[in-house]
Structure formats: structure tokens, C-alpha cells
Design a protein around this motif. Structure first.
Motif, PDB file in Angstrom:
ATOM      1  N   PRO A 131       0.606  -1.592   0.106  1.00  0.00           N
ATOM      2  CA  PRO A 131      -0.262   0.241   0.333  1.00  0.00           C
ATOM      3  C   PRO A 131       0.421   1.319  -0.201  1.00  0.00           C
ATOM      4  O   PRO A 131       2.380   1.235   0.418  1.00  0.00           O
ATOM      5  CB  PRO A 131      -0.960  -0.291   1.671  1.00  0.00           C
ATOM      6  CG  PRO A 131      -0.910  -1.916   1.894  1.00  0.00           C
ATOM      7  CD  PRO A 131       0.488  -1.836   1.264  1.00  0.00           C
ATOM      8  N   LEU A 132       0.503   2.419  -1.023  1.00  0.00           N
ATOM      9  CA  LEU A 132       0.991   3.436  -0.693  1.00  0.00           C
ATOM     10  C   LEU A 132       1.159   4.890   1.181  1.00  0.00           C
ATOM     11  O   LEU A 132       0.112   4.356   1.005  1.00  0.00           O
ATOM     12  CB  LEU A 132       0.447   4.188  -1.616  1.00  0.00           C
ATOM     13  CG  LEU A 132       0.750   4.214  -3.098  1.00  0.00           C
ATOM     14  CD1 LEU A 132      -0.099   4.886  -3.985  1.00  0.00           C
ATOM     15  CD2 LEU A 132       2.280   4.434  -3.494  1.00  0.00           C
ATOM     16  N   GLU A 133       2.103   4.816   0.878  1.00  0.00           N
ATOM     17  CA  GLU A 133       1.783   5.918   2.367  1.00  0.00           C
ATOM     18  C   GLU A 133       0.878   7.031   2.301  1.00  0.00           C
ATOM     19  O   GLU A 133       0.634   7.352   3.080  1.00  0.00           O
ATOM     20  CB  GLU A 133       3.178   6.089   2.903  1.00  0.00           C
ATOM     21  CG  GLU A 133       3.917   4.892   3.653  1.00  0.00           C
ATOM     22  CD  GLU A 133       5.323   5.449   3.427  1.00  0.00           C
ATOM     23  OE1 GLU A 133       5.772   6.746   3.901  1.00  0.00           O
ATOM     24  OE2 GLU A 133       6.593   4.665   3.713  1.00  0.00           O
ATOM     25  N   HIS A 134       0.648   7.582   0.936  1.00  0.00           N
ATOM     26  CA  HIS A 134       0.015   9.058   0.388  1.00  0.00           C
ATOM     27  C   HIS A 134      -0.862   8.419  -0.876  1.00  0.00           C
ATOM     28  O   HIS A 134       0.168   7.831  -1.418  1.00  0.00           O
ATOM     29  CB  HIS A 134       0.862  10.038   0.263  1.00  0.00           C
ATOM     30  CG  HIS A 134       2.213  10.113   1.523  1.00  0.00           C
ATOM     31  ND1 HIS A 134       1.742  10.723   2.941  1.00  0.00           N
ATOM     32  CD2 HIS A 134       3.518  10.074   1.732  1.00  0.00           C
ATOM     33  CE1 HIS A 134       2.186  10.900   3.641  1.00  0.00           C
ATOM     34  NE2 HIS A 134       3.245  10.756   3.118  1.00  0.00           N
ATOM     35  N   GLU A 135      -2.311   8.790  -1.119  1.00  0.00           N
ATOM     36  CA  GLU A 135      -2.652   8.467  -1.670  1.00  0.00           C
ATOM     37  C   GLU A 135      -2.552   9.320  -3.344  1.00  0.00           C
ATOM     38  O   GLU A 135      -2.117  10.965  -2.826  1.00  0.00           O
ATOM     39  CB  GLU A 135      -4.504   8.653  -1.430  1.00  0.00           C
ATOM     40  CG  GLU A 135      -5.191   8.523  -2.317  1.00  0.00           C
ATOM     41  CD  GLU A 135      -7.114   9.347  -2.255  1.00  0.00           C
ATOM     42  OE1 GLU A 135      -7.183   9.632  -2.895  1.00  0.00           O
ATOM     43  OE2 GLU A 135      -7.271   8.967  -1.439  1.00  0.00           O
ATOM     44  N   VAL A 136      -2.228   8.892  -4.017  1.00  0.00           N
ATOM     45  CA  VAL A 136      -1.874  10.024  -5.271  1.00  0.00           C
ATOM     46  C   VAL A 136      -2.609   9.811  -6.419  1.00  0.00           C
ATOM     47  O   VAL A 136      -4.185   8.723  -6.564  1.00  0.00           O
ATOM     48  CB  VAL A 136      -0.876   8.626  -6.460  1.00  0.00           C
ATOM     49  CG1 VAL A 136      -0.773   9.122  -7.620  1.00  0.00           C
ATOM     50  CG2 VAL A 136      -0.070   8.075  -5.420  1.00  0.00           C
ATOM     51  N   ALA A 137      -3.405  10.914  -6.591  1.00  0.00           N
ATOM     52  CA  ALA A 137      -4.113  11.552  -7.578  1.00  0.00           C
ATOM     53  C   ALA A 137      -4.380  11.104  -8.671  1.00  0.00           C
ATOM     54  O   ALA A 137      -3.305  11.203  -9.605  1.00  0.00           O
ATOM     55  CB  ALA A 137      -4.660  12.944  -7.338  1.00  0.00           C
ATOM     56  N   GLY A 138      -5.767  10.032  -8.865  1.00  0.00           N
ATOM     57  CA  GLY A 138      -5.823   9.428 -10.443  1.00  0.00           C
ATOM     58  C   GLY A 138      -6.494  10.808 -11.471  1.00  0.00           C
ATOM     59  O   GLY A 138      -6.547  12.249 -11.409  1.00  0.00           O
ATOM     60  N   ASP A 139      -7.309   9.973 -12.278  1.00  0.00           N
ATOM     61  CA  ASP A 139      -7.484  11.458 -13.426  1.00  0.00           C
ATOM     62  C   ASP A 139      -8.606  11.562 -13.135  1.00  0.00           C
ATOM     63  O   ASP A 139      -9.593  11.362 -11.614  1.00  0.00           O
ATOM     64  CB  ASP A 139      -8.001  10.626 -14.887  1.00  0.00           C
ATOM     65  CG  ASP A 139      -6.845  10.102 -15.164  1.00  0.00           C
ATOM     66  OD1 ASP A 139      -5.613  10.299 -15.209  1.00  0.00           O
ATOM     67  OD2 ASP A 139      -6.630   8.554 -16.198  1.00  0.00           O
ATOM     68  N   ASP A 140      -9.911  13.069 -12.815  1.00  0.00           N
ATOM     69  CA  ASP A 140     -10.182  13.470 -12.768  1.00  0.00           C
ATOM     70  C   ASP A 140     -11.693  12.698 -13.007  1.00  0.00           C
ATOM     71  O   ASP A 140     -12.348  13.190 -11.619  1.00  0.00           O
ATOM     72  CB  ASP A 140     -10.963  14.836 -12.941  1.00  0.00           C
ATOM     73  CG  ASP A 140      -9.687  16.366 -11.895  1.00  0.00           C
ATOM     74  OD1 ASP A 140      -9.224  15.331 -11.343  1.00  0.00           O
ATOM     75  OD2 ASP A 140      -9.256  17.034 -12.615  1.00  0.00           O
ATOM     76  N   ASP A 141     -12.143  12.350 -13.803  1.00  0.00           N
ATOM     77  CA  ASP A 141     -12.998  11.450 -14.695  1.00  0.00           C
ATOM     78  C   ASP A 141     -13.245  10.043 -14.541  1.00  0.00           C
ATOM     79  O   ASP A 141     -13.651   9.243 -15.464  1.00  0.00           O
ATOM     80  CB  ASP A 141     -13.138  12.602 -16.248  1.00  0.00           C
ATOM     81  CG  ASP A 141     -12.052  11.769 -17.324  1.00  0.00           C
ATOM     82  OD1 ASP A 141     -11.233  11.716 -16.494  1.00  0.00           O
ATOM     83  OD2 ASP A 141     -12.918  12.153 -18.487  1.00  0.00           O
ATOM     84  N   GLU A 142     -12.403   9.804 -13.824  1.00  0.00           N
ATOM     85  CA  GLU A 142     -11.994   8.082 -13.298  1.00  0.00           C
ATOM     86  C   GLU A 142     -13.017   7.670 -12.324  1.00  0.00           C
ATOM     87  O   GLU A 142     -12.031   8.542 -11.138  1.00  0.00           O
ATOM     88  CB  GLU A 142     -10.735   7.690 -13.873  1.00  0.00           C
ATOM     89  CG  GLU A 142     -10.890   6.061 -14.205  1.00  0.00           C
ATOM     90  CD  GLU A 142      -9.092   5.401 -14.282  1.00  0.00           C
ATOM     91  OE1 GLU A 142      -8.529   5.394 -15.399  1.00  0.00           O
ATOM     92  OE2 GLU A 142      -8.062   6.232 -13.772  1.00  0.00           O
TER      93      GLU A 142
END
Length: 181
Positions: A131-142
Motif C-alpha cells: 500500500p502507498l503511504e500517501h494517496e496518489v491523485a488519479g484522473d478527475d473523470d475516472e
């Protein structure tokens, strides 16, 4: 000219979008006759088969507008200009699942729809996800939801057509083949 090769004599650009480019080519066929080819140009994509420590496959469920339905798929995404497929694979794994890895193994590359598109899909597998330690932003429309399935559950999803796209079917078949060896 080679045996089956078609000579392009004119290209008309139809559309240049965010994901695809559309064009119509006038060609001369191997028999000397003329024809038209409607083509989709695509930068390529990657798919990742992420496997957890307890041997479950991580899938994403998402709505697919062209099909007007929801599918369960392996994480995947489009190559960015100049980006190596391995980098895309890790980026998509992080954005879509919240996992990362430092261990990718190349499985295969294949054309998704060679009758009208040049998209090539590069498939990777990893059984070392964390698991990532910090969330990664994905595509705004996904919008996706994670689903973890055993191989047998994934095979059942294929039978039920909940898994119904080529890259994910390929991934499940690949894993099923590994189990038999």
C-alpha cells in the motif's frame, strides 16, 4: 510491394483527441485496386496484474461508456508521450489501486484491435505490491472500486461476463496457464 502490403496514397486527418486520433487512408491493395481504411491512432497502453501476498488478484470495477455497462478489469492506462511502459504501469497501479511495487515482470505485448487501430498493450505482472503511504491523485473523470479475487473467482467472473475485455481475459488466461504448469 510485399505480398499483403497496402500502399497509402492519401491520408485525411479526421479528429485529434485526448486519447485517439482518427484518419481515413486511401490505399492501393496488393491486387492494384484502391480502397479506404478507417484508422484509429493510439499512443499505446499498459495493463498490470497485481497479486496480493494472499494470492488474490487486484481488479478495478468501472463504468465503460462505450458499452453502457460496468466491467471488472485489471488496472490499466494510456502511455504518456515519451513515457516507458514500466513507468506507466507503476503510475496506473498507484493511481487506480493505491498500491505500488518495485518489482514488475513483463508478460507480453499485443495489439488490441489490429483491424482498425494501432494500439499496443504492454502487460506486466507483480506479486510484490504494498500500500502507498500517501494517496496518489488519479484522473478527475475516472471512478473505480477495488475488487480482490482469487483466480477461481476471476474465472467465474469471465464466465459471467463481468470480466469481458480482452486485456483482462488475457490476464486471467495467463494466470490460469501458470497454475497448470
Amino acid at each position: 510491394m510485399k505480398k499483403f502490403e497496402e500502399e497509402t496514397i492519401h491520408t485525411e486527418k479526421i479528429y485529434d483527441g485526448k486519447v485517439v486520433k482518427l484518419q481515413v487512408d486511401d490505399v492501393i491493395l496488393p491486387n492494384g485496386k484502391k480502397s479506404k481504411r478507417e484508422l484509429i491512432k493510439h499512443p499505446g497502453a499498459v495493463g498490470i496484474i497485481p497479486i496480493t501476498k494472499d494470492k488474490k488478484i487486484v481488479f478495478v470495477e468501472q463504468y465503460r461508456k462505450p458499452l453502457e455497462k460496468t466491467l471488472v478489469e485489471i488496472p490499466a492506462g494510456k502511455l504518456e508521450a515519451g513515457e516507458k511502459p514500466e513507468i506507466t504501469a507503476i503510475r496506473e497501479l498507484e493511481e487506480e489501486t493505491g498500491y505500488t511495487t518495485n518489482s514488475l515482470q513483463f508478460v507480453a505485448s499485443f495489439y488490441t484491435s489490429p483491424g482498425f487501430a494501432d494500439e499496443i498493450m504492454h502487460l506486466y505482472i507483480t506479486d510484490n505490491i504494498v500500500p502507498l503511504e500517501h494517496e496518489v491523485a488519479g484522473d478527475d473523470d475516472e471512478f473505480v472500486e477495488l475488487i480482490e479475487l482469487t483466480l477461481q473467482e476471476a474465472i467465474q467472473y469471465v464466465k459471467e461476463q463481468r470480466i469481458h475485455d480482452a486485456k483482462t481475459n488475457y490476464a486471467v488466461l495467463y494466470l490460469q496457464t501458470l497454475e497448470r504448469m
